[in-house]
Motif scaffolding. Structure first.
Motif, mmCIF file in Angstrom:
data_model
loop_
_atom_site.group_PDB
_atom_site.id
_atom_site.type_symbol
_atom_site.label_atom_id
_atom_site.label_comp_id
_atom_site.label_asym_id
_atom_site.label_seq_id
_atom_site.Cartn_x
_atom_site.Cartn_y
_atom_site.Cartn_z
ATOM 1 N N VAL A 131 0.846 -1.199 0.000
ATOM 2 C CA VAL A 131 0.000 0.000 0.000
ATOM 3 C C VAL A 131 0.885 1.254 0.000
ATOM 4 C CG1 VAL A 131 -1.709 1.315 1.322
ATOM 5 C CG2 VAL A 131 -1.882 -1.183 1.180
ATOM 6 N N CYS A 132 0.502 2.243 -0.786
ATOM 7 C CA CYS A 132 1.234 3.502 -0.828
ATOM 8 C C CYS A 132 0.298 4.651 -0.445
ATOM 9 C CB CYS A 132 1.807 3.747 -2.225
ATOM 10 S SG CYS A 132 3.012 2.504 -2.746
ATOM 11 N N GLY A 133 0.884 5.734 0.011
ATOM 12 C CA GLY A 133 0.090 6.873 0.443
ATOM 13 C C GLY A 133 0.423 7.248 1.873
ATOM 14 N N THR A 134 -0.311 8.201 2.424
ATOM 15 C CA THR A 134 -0.100 8.672 3.789
ATOM 16 C C THR A 134 -1.345 8.363 4.618
ATOM 17 O OG1 THR A 134 1.340 10.467 3.033
ATOM 18 C CG2 THR A 134 0.387 10.681 5.243
ATOM 19 N N PHE A 135 -1.147 7.674 5.751
ATOM 20 C CA PHE A 135 -2.259 7.258 6.606
ATOM 21 C C PHE A 135 -1.934 7.545 8.068
ATOM 22 C CE2 PHE A 135 -2.214 4.636 2.843
ATOM 23 C CZ PHE A 135 -3.546 4.549 2.460
ATOM 24 N N LYS A 136 -2.970 7.862 8.837
ATOM 25 C CA LYS A 136 -2.810 8.018 10.280
ATOM 26 C C LYS A 136 -3.019 6.662 10.943
ATOM 27 C CE LYS A 136 -3.964 12.884 10.993
ATOM 28 N NZ LYS A 136 -4.812 13.834 11.762
ATOM 29 N N LEU A 137 -1.948 6.109 11.479
ATOM 30 C CA LEU A 137 -2.018 4.831 12.183
ATOM 31 C C LEU A 137 -2.294 5.125 13.661
ATOM 32 C CD1 LEU A 137 -1.677 1.755 11.633
ATOM 33 C CD2 LEU A 137 0.668 2.011 12.475
ATOM 34 N N VAL A 138 -3.519 5.523 13.933
ATOM 35 C CA VAL A 138 -3.910 5.933 15.279
ATOM 36 C C VAL A 138 -5.276 5.344 15.608
ATOM 37 C CG1 VAL A 138 -2.607 8.089 15.160
ATOM 38 C CG2 VAL A 138 -5.007 8.055 14.456
ATOM 39 N N ASN A 139 -5.594 5.325 16.891
ATOM 40 C CA ASN A 139 -6.912 4.871 17.325
ATOM 41 C C ASN A 139 -7.946 5.971 17.151
ATOM 42 O OD1 ASN A 139 -4.911 3.109 19.139
ATOM 43 N ND2 ASN A 139 -6.842 2.008 18.858
ATOM 44 N N GLN A 140 -9.197 5.580 17.145
ATOM 45 C CA GLN A 140 -10.285 6.552 17.062
ATOM 46 C C GLN A 140 -10.263 7.437 18.306
ATOM 47 O OE1 GLN A 140 -12.299 7.023 14.564
ATOM 48 N NE2 GLN A 140 -11.914 5.201 13.331
ATOM 49 N N GLY A 141 -10.564 8.689 18.116
ATOM 50 C CA GLY A 141 -10.632 9.611 19.243
ATOM 51 C C GLY A 141 -9.273 10.163 19.644
ATOM 52 N N ARG A 142 -9.283 11.044 20.628
ATOM 53 C CA ARG A 142 -8.061 11.653 21.133
ATOM 54 C C ARG A 142 -8.105 11.687 22.653
ATOM 55 N NH1 ARG A 142 -9.432 14.532 16.530
ATOM 56 N NH2 ARG A 142 -7.762 14.776 14.980
ATOM 57 N N ILE A 143 -6.912 11.698 23.266
ATOM 58 C CA ILE A 143 -6.834 11.674 24.728
ATOM 59 C C ILE A 143 -5.651 12.540 25.160
ATOM 60 C CG2 ILE A 143 -5.409 9.584 24.732
ATOM 61 C CD1 ILE A 143 -6.882 8.742 27.277
ATOM 62 N N SER A 144 -5.807 13.272 26.246
ATOM 63 C CA SER A 144 -4.734 14.153 26.698
ATOM 64 C C SER A 144 -3.698 13.373 27.496
ATOM 65 C CB SER A 144 -5.297 15.276 27.575
ATOM 66 O OG SER A 144 -5.671 14.772 28.842
ATOM 67 N N GLU A 145 -2.510 13.951 27.609
ATOM 68 C CA GLU A 145 -1.453 13.330 28.406
ATOM 69 C C GLU A 145 -1.884 13.222 29.866
ATOM 70 O OE1 GLU A 145 2.127 15.237 25.634
ATOM 71 O OE2 GLU A 145 1.953 15.780 27.766
ATOM 72 N N THR A 146 -2.562 14.240 30.370
ATOM 73 C CA THR A 146 -3.021 14.222 31.759
ATOM 74 C C THR A 146 -4.001 13.088 32.006
ATOM 75 O OG1 THR A 146 -2.783 16.633 31.854
ATOM 76 C CG2 THR A 146 -4.062 15.591 33.590
ATOM 77 N N ARG A 147 -4.990 12.941 31.136
ATOM 78 C CA ARG A 147 -5.961 11.856 31.303
ATOM 79 C C ARG A 147 -5.295 10.494 31.140
ATOM 80 N NH1 ARG A 147 -11.427 11.146 31.607
ATOM 81 N NH2 ARG A 147 -12.313 9.284 30.630
ATOM 82 N N LEU A 148 -4.340 10.402 30.236
ATOM 83 C CA LEU A 148 -3.613 9.154 30.048
ATOM 84 C C LEU A 148 -2.929 8.731 31.345
ATOM 85 C CD1 LEU A 148 -2.849 7.129 27.804
ATOM 86 C CD2 LEU A 148 -0.796 8.496 27.422
ATOM 87 N N PHE A 149 -2.297 9.675 32.020
ATOM 88 C CA PHE A 149 -1.632 9.363 33.290
ATOM 89 C C PHE A 149 -2.657 8.948 34.354
ATOM 90 C CE2 PHE A 149 2.222 10.382 31.511
ATOM 91 C CZ PHE A 149 3.264 10.470 32.425
ATOM 92 N N ARG A 150 -3.796 9.600 34.359
ATOM 93 C CA ARG A 150 -4.830 9.240 35.336
ATOM 94 C C ARG A 150 -5.309 7.804 35.124
ATOM 95 N NH1 ARG A 150 -7.561 14.978 34.669
ATOM 96 N NH2 ARG A 150 -6.698 16.089 36.462
#
Length: 253
Positions: A131-150
């Motif tokens: 496969v060629c092209g540019t893709f975001k290899l990320v999970n759905q949604g976003r999370i802050s560093e602070t919440r991640l630590f919590r």
């Protein structure tokens, strides 16, 4: 990701970083192109911050120099990389933890995350199919560093500490459940917090087990990823070139 990077205004030129993140990428892309070999490059999601970080600037430049090779190149843009080995020094969480230990504040704005045990098999499949092209290899949604630590503190690291945050925004704002539209195999990735629960918190590595140290930002946690099919003429260069280890960042960056 490039947590803790000095701003372009304050930082002097890091020649080793340029050699690894820009020149090394260009050399590999050229060698692959000449031999008609598919090339995969791992980059960052938040390149809009290139003006704030010399590391991000080099990653942005790397994507620019890859433009002429796009017909045979796959660019996978990663968020904060997370795996189940809590002691892995190359994971995104480990770098955030070191950053916090140095007294830096965690960010409260939601960011993309890449839960590697879920996403790496998808990346391997894309590479195998050329496969060629540019893709975001990320999970759905976003999370802050602070919440991640919590969340880490709540589920697996009860003794985890970090600098107190002043004027912290609400936890609801620190997590956005949707907002990344993808198609194909990446459209079925799990919500970030659900993926964290399934792949990171439930099977997390016991504290008495030794860490699995590997390059590619701790991708040693997924041995199947090391199948990379590199042309024999490129094997020696690939082993020596830091740009193949582009996700394994110096903690000082």
């Amino acid at each position: 990701s490039g947590t803790g990077g000095a701003s372009l205004a304050d930082a002097s030129v890091d020649s080793e970083m340029v050699a690894a993140n820009v020149v090394g990428v260009l050399n590999l892309a050229t060698a692959c192109w000449d031999r008609k070999v598919h090339f995969t490059h791992f980059s960052e999601c938040e390149l809009d911050k290139a003006a704030e970080s010399f590391y991000m600037w080099t990653k942005e430049k790397a994507e620019s120099v890859l433009e002429p090779f796009r017909e045979r190149t796959l660019v996978l843009k990663m968020g904060i990389t997370l795996n189940a080995d809590l002691k892995n020094p190359d994971s995104g969480f480990a770098r955030l933890k070191r950053h916090a230990a140095e007294g830096h504040r965690l960010a409260s704005d939601p960011k993309c995350v890449s839960v590697l045990p879920e996403l790496l098999p998808l990346a391997v499949g894309m590479i195998q199919r050329g496969v060629c092209g540019t893709f975001k290899l990320v999970n759905q949604g976003r999370i802050s560093e602070t919440r991640l630590f919590r969340l880490y503190k709540r589920y697996v690291l009860p003794d985890l500490q970090w600098p107190a945050q002043e004027n912290d925004i609400s936890q609801d704002v620190q997590y956005i459940s949707q907002g990344i539209h993808r198609e194909g195999e990446l459209s079925e990735t799990m919500d970030a917090e659900r993926s964290l629960q399934k792949y990171i918190f439930e099977p997390n590595t016991p504290e008495d087990e030794p860490p699995q140290v590997g390059g590619l930002c701790g991708l040693g946690c997924a041995p199947h990823f090391w199948w990379f099919n590199i042309h024999p003429d490129l094997a020696r260069s690939a082993i020596q070139c830091k740009s193949l280890d582009g996700l394994s960042l110096d903690p000082s960056i």
